[in-house]
Design a protein around this motif. Structure first.
Motif, PDB file in Angstrom:
ATOM      1  N   LYS A   5       0.695  -1.083  -0.189  1.00  0.00           N
ATOM      2  CA  LYS A   5      -0.093   0.493   0.153  1.00  0.00           C
ATOM      3  C   LYS A   5       1.052   1.043   0.087  1.00  0.00           C
ATOM      4  O   LYS A   5       1.633   1.566   0.743  1.00  0.00           O
ATOM      5  N   LEU A   6       0.310   2.181  -0.470  1.00  0.00           N
ATOM      6  CA  LEU A   6       1.126   3.511  -0.717  1.00  0.00           C
ATOM      7  C   LEU A   6       0.819   4.073   0.979  1.00  0.00           C
ATOM      8  O   LEU A   6       0.350   3.823   1.286  1.00  0.00           O
ATOM      9  N   PRO A   7       2.232   5.094   1.175  1.00  0.00           N
ATOM     10  CA  PRO A   7       2.138   5.963   2.659  1.00  0.00           C
ATOM     11  C   PRO A   7       0.996   6.672   2.621  1.00  0.00           C
ATOM     12  O   PRO A   7      -0.059   7.153   3.308  1.00  0.00           O
ATOM     13  N   GLN A   8       0.327   7.069   1.477  1.00  0.00           N
ATOM     14  CA  GLN A   8      -0.072   8.441   1.255  1.00  0.00           C
ATOM     15  C   GLN A   8      -2.147   6.984   1.889  1.00  0.00           C
ATOM     16  O   GLN A   8      -2.022   7.753   2.854  1.00  0.00           O
ATOM     17  N   LEU A  14      -4.818   5.489   8.469  1.00  0.00           N
ATOM     18  CA  LEU A  14      -4.870   6.218  10.477  1.00  0.00           C
ATOM     19  C   LEU A  14      -5.747   6.769  11.012  1.00  0.00           C
ATOM     20  O   LEU A  14      -6.516   7.013  11.597  1.00  0.00           O
ATOM     21  N   LEU A  15      -5.797   8.072   9.956  1.00  0.00           N
ATOM     22  CA  LEU A  15      -6.805   8.782  10.010  1.00  0.00           C
ATOM     23  C   LEU A  15      -8.045   8.920  10.126  1.00  0.00           C
ATOM     24  O   LEU A  15      -8.851   9.943  11.018  1.00  0.00           O
ATOM     25  N   ALA A  16      -8.359   8.461   9.195  1.00  0.00           N
ATOM     26  CA  ALA A  16      -9.697   7.907   8.714  1.00  0.00           C
ATOM     27  C   ALA A  16     -10.875   6.752  10.798  1.00  0.00           C
ATOM     28  O   ALA A  16     -10.820   6.701  11.416  1.00  0.00           O
ATOM     29  N   ASP A  17      -9.303   6.193  10.975  1.00  0.00           N
ATOM     30  CA  ASP A  17      -9.771   5.516  12.104  1.00  0.00           C
ATOM     31  C   ASP A  17      -9.697   6.582  13.596  1.00  0.00           C
ATOM     32  O   ASP A  17     -10.214   5.902  14.610  1.00  0.00           O
TER      33      ASP A  17
END
Length: 108
Positions: A5-8, A14-17
């Motif tokens: 997976k791309l880092p973005q 992570l932000l969504a979590d």
């Protein structure tokens, strides 16, 4: 596609979590205040942009306001005429029946 997976994408996940976790932990009223603050921030930013457009293009804004006024006036006139007009099929029926035509009076 686990590790490739791309880092973005991982950062967005992570932000969504984090956002979901905050929503679950905060009381409903606090979430409502945050949403209201975001809406007010967007409104303020939009007002700044609109102010810049008005300052740079006053003639364009004047023309838009005049056009909106003309549309309002036309709609208002159309609504007023609707009550005075005859029903849609009345004219055609009158033409077929000959109503309104002058007839010659025959002698005798």
């Amino acid at each position: 596609m686990g590790k490739s997976k791309l880092p973005q994408d991982r950062a967005l996940d992570l932000l969504a979590d984090v956002g979901d976790g905050l929503r679950r932990k905060l009381p409903d009223k606090a979430v409502q205040w945050i949403e209201t603050g975001a809406a007010l921030g967007a409104l303020r930013a939009g007002a700044k942009v609109a102010g810049g457009v008005v300052r740079r293009n006053p003639l364009l804004v004047g023309a838009a306001v005049a056009g909106a006024g003309l549309l309002w006036y036309a709609a208002r006139q159309g609504a007023g005429d609707a009550g005075r007009r005859s029903p849609p099929g009345a004219r055609a029926a009158a033409r077929r029946s000959g109503a309104g035509r002058l007839r010659r009076l025959s002698p005798g």
